[in-house]
Design a protein around this motif. Structure first.
Motif, PDB file in Angstrom:
ATOM      1  N   ARG A 375       0.837  -1.209   0.000  1.00  0.00           N
ATOM      2  CA  ARG A 375       0.000   0.000   0.000  1.00  0.00           C
ATOM      3  C   ARG A 375       0.872   1.260   0.000  1.00  0.00           C
ATOM      4  O   ARG A 375       0.529   2.263  -0.625  1.00  0.00           O
ATOM      5  N   LEU A 376       2.007   1.189   0.700  1.00  0.00           N
ATOM      6  CA  LEU A 376       2.896   2.363   0.710  1.00  0.00           C
ATOM      7  C   LEU A 376       3.460   2.596  -0.695  1.00  0.00           C
ATOM      8  O   LEU A 376       3.553   3.743  -1.153  1.00  0.00           O
ATOM      9  N   ALA A 377       3.796   1.499  -1.393  1.00  0.00           N
ATOM     10  CA  ALA A 377       4.322   1.645  -2.757  1.00  0.00           C
ATOM     11  C   ALA A 377       3.248   2.264  -3.658  1.00  0.00           C
ATOM     12  O   ALA A 377       3.546   3.138  -4.487  1.00  0.00           O
ATOM     13  N   GLU A 378       2.019   1.866  -3.449  1.00  0.00           N
ATOM     14  CA  GLU A 378       0.908   2.436  -4.229  1.00  0.00           C
ATOM     15  C   GLU A 378       0.756   3.939  -3.901  1.00  0.00           C
ATOM     16  O   GLU A 378       0.568   4.769  -4.792  1.00  0.00           O
ATOM     17  N   ALA A 379       0.872   4.273  -2.606  1.00  0.00           N
ATOM     18  CA  ALA A 379       0.765   5.687  -2.202  1.00  0.00           C
ATOM     19  C   ALA A 379       1.858   6.513  -2.878  1.00  0.00           C
ATOM     20  O   ALA A 379       1.606   7.606  -3.384  1.00  0.00           O
ATOM     21  N   VAL A 380       3.083   5.955  -2.904  1.00  0.00           N
ATOM     22  CA  VAL A 380       4.200   6.674  -3.524  1.00  0.00           C
ATOM     23  C   VAL A 380       3.928   6.890  -5.019  1.00  0.00           C
ATOM     24  O   VAL A 380       4.157   7.980  -5.556  1.00  0.00           O
ATOM     25  N   ARG A 381       3.427   5.852  -5.692  1.00  0.00           N
ATOM     26  CA  ARG A 381       3.112   5.988  -7.133  1.00  0.00           C
ATOM     27  C   ARG A 381       2.104   7.101  -7.356  1.00  0.00           C
ATOM     28  O   ARG A 381       2.259   7.945  -8.235  1.00  0.00           O
ATOM     29  N   ARG A 382       1.060   7.102  -6.511  1.00  0.00           N
ATOM     30  CA  ARG A 382       0.015   8.125  -6.696  1.00  0.00           C
ATOM     31  C   ARG A 382       0.567   9.528  -6.422  1.00  0.00           C
ATOM     32  O   ARG A 382       0.272  10.472  -7.148  1.00  0.00           O
ATOM     33  N   ILE A 383       1.388   9.657  -5.380  1.00  0.00           N
ATOM     34  CA  ILE A 383       1.952  10.983  -5.065  1.00  0.00           C
ATOM     35  C   ILE A 383       2.880  11.417  -6.209  1.00  0.00           C
ATOM     36  O   ILE A 383       2.916  12.591  -6.595  1.00  0.00           O
ATOM     37  N   GLY A 384       3.615  10.457  -6.776  1.00  0.00           N
ATOM     38  CA  GLY A 384       4.503  10.766  -7.904  1.00  0.00           C
ATOM     39  C   GLY A 384       3.705  11.348  -9.072  1.00  0.00           C
ATOM     40  O   GLY A 384       4.099  12.368  -9.663  1.00  0.00           O
ATOM     41  N   ARG A 385       2.593  10.703  -9.381  1.00  0.00           N
ATOM     42  CA  ARG A 385       1.753  11.209 -10.484  1.00  0.00           C
ATOM     43  C   ARG A 385       1.227  12.605 -10.150  1.00  0.00           C
ATOM     44  O   ARG A 385       1.189  13.497 -10.982  1.00  0.00           O
TER      45      ARG A 385
END
Ligand SMILES: Cc1ncc(COP(=O)(O)O)c(C=O)c1O
Length: 396
Positions: A375-385
């Motif tokens: 979930r943290l990796a997903e959060a990072v991806r979304r923040i990156g976008r």
């Protein structure tokens, strides 16, 4: 009749937490998948041994009477053994240890126990919110010590005016720190103890995150500094160290007069922690002394994942040495509240605006590492976008 709460209530806590909770509900109602990195509540259970001890203790009919507000002797003895093992600090279970219903309980009541209305207390800004709230409850005046990156988030004691130092009854400190994830070394604690002895100020050190340190960093108990017991107490909590936040179990240790004062106040307020929970606490402390259980490893992996991931998308954040939090300086052009709101509405990721912890927190957001690595990796991806989009639109 229209009933309103007391004026005191209006000064309590930060409205920002309520605001973030409201944003979160709005986002959820839009059907967006929310990844909550807001509140620092551990997402993992206690160890199987602790749960087993709790189940056994709950099944024991003799555990259902009123406990005592200072905590059972076996619990206080286990705390003494753990402090000796962990920090090489000797404690007298009868006079220097007090069980608490979470360290929040002790921190909320300490000012009422050791200070009078009109007294002054020194509090960190940014700081964990109950520090200031406890002063409001006790009518104690806060003198805030600004914690800034250029001083490694340590208070500049020499900048505290002499009249304030003379008036101050006590000082609150917290290293490793929430929300700053900053740490303090021995030289700092020695300086603080010398300052406190000189000005006759009680030190209350909140050591809630001693078991979440990384890269080999060794946290200190302030009680390791010679002479500290004359002026200091320390809070520790089983909430974070042993994933027992819902159990409400913690303790304060150190100066016997401060322990006695808080014990007297609390004996008028509550009857202590359910004995079964104290037995589970003993199991947690005993297990820790055999090194079978550690939360630090997991948080270190999560920290690396988030910091490295955000660096890759262009958000440079210093690597914290401790805690379950990342204190992230925000990109230019935003306020803490704006960027937290925008991140939440655009990505479903909840972070807390830094100014929720005091005005010095402006310019930062706090990210709690309380989700799985996936979930943290997903959060990072979304923040990156989000950052990419925000940059593109500001370039236009
Ligand atoms: C620095 C600090 N102190 C105290 C607490 C309160 O913990 P508890 O009441 O669960 O022991 C927290 C919880 O987040 C914290 O971050």
């Amino acid at each position: 009749m229209k009933i309103t709460g007391s004026k005191r209530l209006e000064q309590l806590g930060s409205a920002i937490f309520a605001e973030v909770a409201e944003w979160k509900e709005q986002v959820k109602s839009q059907g967006i998948d929310v990844i909550d990195l807001g509140i620092g509540s551990p997402d993992q259970p206690p160890s199987p041994k602790v749960i087993e001890a709790l189940v056994n203790a709950v099944s024991n009919p003799s555990n259902y009477g009123y406990p005592t507000s200072e905590g059972s002797l076996p619990f206080r003895q286990a705390v003494a053994r753990w402090y000796k093992h962990r920090f090489a600090v000797e404690l007298d279970p009868n006079h220097e240890i007090l069980a608490l219903m979470g360290s929040q309980d002790g921190l909320a009541h300490l000012a009422m126990a050791i200070a009078d209305p009109g007294d002054v207390a020194l509090v960190p800004d940014p700081g964990y919110p109950i520090y200031s709230a406890s002063l409001v409850l006790a009518g104690v005046t806060a003198y805030t010590m600004a914690l800034r990156a250029e001083h490694n988030f340590l208070p500049q004691l020499e900048r505290i005016p002499l009249e304030i130092a003379k008036q101050a009854k006590f000082m609150l400190l917290n290293y490793p720190s929430n929300p700053l994830s900053a740490v303090a070394d021995r030289a700092f604690f020695e300086q603080v103890v010398a300052y406190a002895v000189k000005h006759q100020i009680i030190i209350a050190h909140d050591l809630a995150y001693s078991e979440m340190t990384f890269d080999g960093f060794e946290p200190l108990s302030i009680l390791q500094i010679p002479g500290a017991k004359d002026i200091a107490v320390e809070f520790h909590s089983l909430s974070k160290s042993f994933n027992m936040a819902g159990c409400r179990l913690a303790f304060m240790v150190g100066n016997a007069s401060v322990v006695q004062a808080l014990r007297t106040l609390k004996s008028n307020i509550d009857y202590g922690v359910f004995l079964a929970i104290q037995e589970a606490g003993i199991a947690a402390l005993e297990e820790d002394m055999t090194h079978e259980f550690t939360v630090a490893e997991q948080y270190e992996k999560r920290r690396n994942l988030v910091i490295n991931g955000l660096r890759e998308v262009g958000w440079e954040i210093p690597l914290p040495k401790a805690t379950m939090f990342i204190w992230a300086p925000i990109p230019q052009g935003w306020t803490s509240r704006q960027i937290s709101r925008e991140i939440l509405f655009a990505t479903g990721v909840v972070v807390i605006p830094g100014d929720a912890f005091g005005s010095e927190g402006e310019g930062y957001v706090r990210i709690a590492l309380v989700q799985s690595e996936e979930r943290l990796a997903e959060a990072v991806r979304r923040i990156g976008r989000f950052l990419k989009m925000a940059k593109t639109s500001s370039d236009v």
